[in-house]
Design a protein around this motif. Sequence first.
Motif, PDB file in Angstrom:
ATOM      1  N   THR A  30      79.028 -44.305  19.019  1.00  8.88           N
ATOM      2  CA  THR A  30      79.474 -44.680  17.474  1.00  8.88           C
ATOM      3  C   THR A  30      78.390 -45.576  16.613  1.00  8.88           C
ATOM      4  O   THR A  30      78.004 -45.734  16.002  1.00  8.88           O
ATOM      5  N   ASN A  31      77.770 -46.986  17.452  1.00  4.50           N
ATOM      6  CA  ASN A  31      76.612 -47.026  16.696  1.00  4.50           C
ATOM      7  C   ASN A  31      75.676 -46.382  16.588  1.00  4.50           C
ATOM      8  O   ASN A  31      74.997 -46.562  14.877  1.00  4.50           O
ATOM      9  N   SER A  32      74.904 -45.386  16.741  1.00  2.00           N
ATOM     10  CA  SER A  32      74.475 -44.051  16.002  1.00  2.00           C
ATOM     11  C   SER A  32      74.820 -43.792  15.101  1.00  2.00           C
ATOM     12  O   SER A  32      73.681 -43.439  13.929  1.00  2.00           O
ATOM     13  N   LEU A  33      76.132 -42.694  14.926  1.00  2.00           N
ATOM     14  CA  LEU A  33      76.565 -41.568  14.128  1.00  2.00           C
ATOM     15  C   LEU A  33      77.004 -43.341  12.795  1.00  2.00           C
ATOM     16  O   LEU A  33      76.824 -42.860  11.267  1.00  2.00           O
ATOM     17  N   ALA A  34      77.406 -44.321  13.248  1.00  2.00           N
ATOM     18  CA  ALA A  34      77.607 -46.092  12.380  1.00  2.00           C
ATOM     19  C   ALA A  34      76.156 -46.184  11.253  1.00  2.00           C
ATOM     20  O   ALA A  34      75.851 -45.739   9.931  1.00  2.00           O
ATOM     21  N   ASN A  35      74.952 -45.710  11.637  1.00  2.00           N
ATOM     22  CA  ASN A  35      73.792 -45.652  11.488  1.00  2.00           C
ATOM     23  C   ASN A  35      73.505 -44.912  10.752  1.00  2.00           C
ATOM     24  O   ASN A  35      72.974 -44.420   8.929  1.00  2.00           O
ATOM     25  N   THR A  36      73.547 -43.312  11.182  1.00  2.00           N
ATOM     26  CA  THR A  36      73.873 -42.297  10.550  1.00  2.00           C
ATOM     27  C   THR A  36      74.470 -42.178   9.024  1.00  2.00           C
ATOM     28  O   THR A  36      73.638 -41.657   8.281  1.00  2.00           O
ATOM     29  N   VAL A  37      75.673 -42.755   9.209  1.00  2.66           N
ATOM     30  CA  VAL A  37      76.376 -42.843   8.127  1.00  2.66           C
ATOM     31  C   VAL A  37      76.007 -43.452   6.853  1.00  2.66           C
ATOM     32  O   VAL A  37      75.717 -43.437   5.874  1.00  2.66           O
ATOM     33  N   LYS A  38      75.507 -44.820   7.455  1.00  4.28           N
ATOM     34  CA  LYS A  38      74.952 -45.673   6.364  1.00  4.28           C
ATOM     35  C   LYS A  38      74.047 -45.451   6.045  1.00  4.28           C
ATOM     36  O   LYS A  38      73.035 -45.227   4.393  1.00  4.28           O
ATOM     37  N   LEU A  39      72.649 -43.903   6.361  1.00  2.00           N
ATOM     38  CA  LEU A  39      71.384 -43.750   5.373  1.00  2.00           C
ATOM     39  C   LEU A  39      72.580 -42.693   4.856  1.00  2.00           C
ATOM     40  O   LEU A  39      71.936 -42.319   3.860  1.00  2.00           O
ATOM     41  N   TYR A  40      73.058 -41.472   5.102  1.00  2.00           N
ATOM     42  CA  TYR A  40      74.057 -40.894   3.792  1.00  2.00           C
ATOM     43  C   TYR A  40      74.032 -41.774   3.054  1.00  2.00           C
ATOM     44  O   TYR A  40      74.086 -41.223   1.386  1.00  2.00           O
ATOM     45  N   LEU A  41      74.543 -42.255   3.065  1.00  2.00           N
ATOM     46  CA  LEU A  41      75.614 -43.596   1.676  1.00  2.00           C
ATOM     47  C   LEU A  41      74.285 -44.364   0.833  1.00  2.00           C
ATOM     48  O   LEU A  41      74.487 -43.803  -0.515  1.00  2.00           O
ATOM     49  N   ALA A  42      73.310 -44.400   1.723  1.00  2.00           N
ATOM     50  CA  ALA A  42      72.446 -44.740   0.415  1.00  2.00           C
ATOM     51  C   ALA A  42      71.319 -43.687   0.371  1.00  2.00           C
ATOM     52  O   ALA A  42      70.568 -44.145  -0.705  1.00  2.00           O
ATOM     53  N   SER A  43      71.453 -42.348   0.792  1.00  2.00           N
ATOM     54  CA  SER A  43      70.702 -41.105   0.570  1.00  2.00           C
ATOM     55  C   SER A  43      70.872 -41.032  -0.777  1.00  2.00           C
ATOM     56  O   SER A  43      70.933 -40.167  -1.657  1.00  2.00           O
ATOM     57  N   GLU A  44      72.735 -40.606  -0.473  1.00  2.00           N
ATOM     58  CA  GLU A  44      73.193 -39.012  -0.810  1.00  2.00           C
ATOM     59  C   GLU A  44      74.430 -39.502  -2.368  1.00  2.00           C
ATOM     60  O   GLU A  44      75.243 -39.301  -2.843  1.00  2.00           O
ATOM     61  N   THR A  45      74.490 -40.615  -1.889  1.00  2.00           N
ATOM     62  CA  THR A  45      76.271 -41.802  -2.540  1.00  2.00           C
ATOM     63  C   THR A  45      75.447 -43.041  -3.272  1.00  2.00           C
ATOM     64  O   THR A  45      74.849 -42.878  -3.248  1.00  2.00           O
ATOM     65  N   THR A  46      76.748 -43.280  -4.140  1.00  2.00           N
ATOM     66  CA  THR A  46      76.488 -44.427  -4.712  1.00  2.00           C
ATOM     67  C   THR A  46      76.911 -45.773  -3.466  1.00  2.00           C
ATOM     68  O   THR A  46      76.812 -46.941  -4.054  1.00  2.00           O
ATOM     69  N   GLY A  47      76.723 -45.878  -2.433  1.00  2.00           N
ATOM     70  CA  GLY A  47      76.835 -46.895  -1.380  1.00  2.00           C
ATOM     71  C   GLY A  47      78.593 -46.764  -0.916  1.00  2.00           C
ATOM     72  O   GLY A  47      78.255 -47.331  -0.050  1.00  2.00           O
ATOM     73  N   THR A  48      79.251 -45.869  -1.159  1.00  2.00           N
ATOM     74  CA  THR A  48      80.793 -46.056  -1.053  1.00  2.00           C
ATOM     75  C   THR A  48      81.502 -44.972  -0.768  1.00  2.00           C
ATOM     76  O   THR A  48      80.773 -44.300  -1.375  1.00  2.00           O
ATOM     77  N   LEU A  49      81.957 -44.897   0.727  1.00  2.00           N
ATOM     78  CA  LEU A  49      81.930 -43.709   0.900  1.00  2.00           C
ATOM     79  C   LEU A  49      83.776 -43.355   0.611  1.00  2.00           C
ATOM     80  O   LEU A  49      84.640 -44.371  -0.073  1.00  2.00           O
ATOM     81  N   THR A  50      83.809 -42.086  -0.204  1.00  2.00           N
ATOM     82  CA  THR A  50      84.584 -41.875  -0.851  1.00  2.00           C
ATOM     83  C   THR A  50      85.916 -41.157   0.584  1.00  2.00           C
ATOM     84  O   THR A  50      85.770 -41.178   1.873  1.00  2.00           O
ATOM     85  N   ASP A  51      87.414 -41.120   0.019  1.00  4.52           N
ATOM     86  CA  ASP A  51      88.189 -40.984   1.036  1.00  4.52           C
ATOM     87  C   ASP A  51      88.298 -39.726   1.827  1.00  4.52           C
ATOM     88  O   ASP A  51      89.122 -38.746   2.813  1.00  4.52           O
ATOM     89  N   ASP A  52      87.653 -38.906   1.203  1.00  2.00           N
ATOM     90  CA  ASP A  52      87.587 -37.310   1.355  1.00  2.00           C
ATOM     91  C   ASP A  52      86.239 -36.621   2.631  1.00  2.00           C
ATOM     92  O   ASP A  52      85.750 -36.070   3.040  1.00  2.00           O
ATOM     93  N   PHE A  53      85.110 -38.425   2.524  1.00  2.00           N
ATOM     94  CA  PHE A  53      84.513 -37.740   4.029  1.00  2.00           C
ATOM     95  C   PHE A  53      84.408 -37.746   5.163  1.00  2.00           C
ATOM     96  O   PHE A  53      85.246 -37.775   5.492  1.00  2.00           O
ATOM     97  N   ARG A  54      84.160 -36.987   5.621  1.00  2.00           N
ATOM     98  CA  ARG A  54      83.740 -36.312   7.019  1.00  2.00           C
ATOM     99  C   ARG A  54      82.876 -36.329   7.659  1.00  2.00           C
ATOM    100  O   ARG A  54      81.663 -36.021   7.167  1.00  2.00           O
ATOM    101  N   LEU A  55      82.854 -37.019   8.876  1.00  2.00           N
ATOM    102  CA  LEU A  55      81.631 -36.528   9.843  1.00  2.00           C
ATOM    103  C   LEU A  55      80.945 -35.316   9.739  1.00  2.00           C
ATOM    104  O   LEU A  55      79.816 -35.128   9.761  1.00  2.00           O
ATOM    105  N   GLU A  56      81.752 -34.486   9.992  1.00  2.00           N
ATOM    106  CA  GLU A  56      80.983 -32.301   9.482  1.00  2.00           C
ATOM    107  C   GLU A  56      80.435 -33.232   8.274  1.00  2.00           C
ATOM    108  O   GLU A  56      79.007 -32.106   8.521  1.00  2.00           O
TER     109      GLU A  56
END
Length: 114
Positions: A30-56
Amino acid sequence: TIIALLATLVVPRVTRFLSGANENKAIAETNSLANTVKLYLASETTGTLTDDFRLEMLTEGDDPYLNNSDELIDPWGNYYEIIIPGEQNIDFDIVSYGKDGKPGGGDDIIHGKR
């Protein structure tokens, strides 16, 4: 009789050991996935997750953040889930609902917390 006696002593200890190992693995994942989501946020988005985000989404595209969807399965065979916004963490929670696969019950694992 001796083998049966030894089995009654050893089996519960092995079961507790395996249960603890699964919990530790889920905490790490879970900690590793959280870090991967944070990396995704920094690279792919404006830094905020939208409600339609899925781990897939971390497994999709030409250069995915995870190799395959097997990395989204907890030690009990259930998919990790993301809760946006988080209940324990501000932005989001990565959750394993433990052995029973259902919220509550005291065996839930949330990244950064137990």
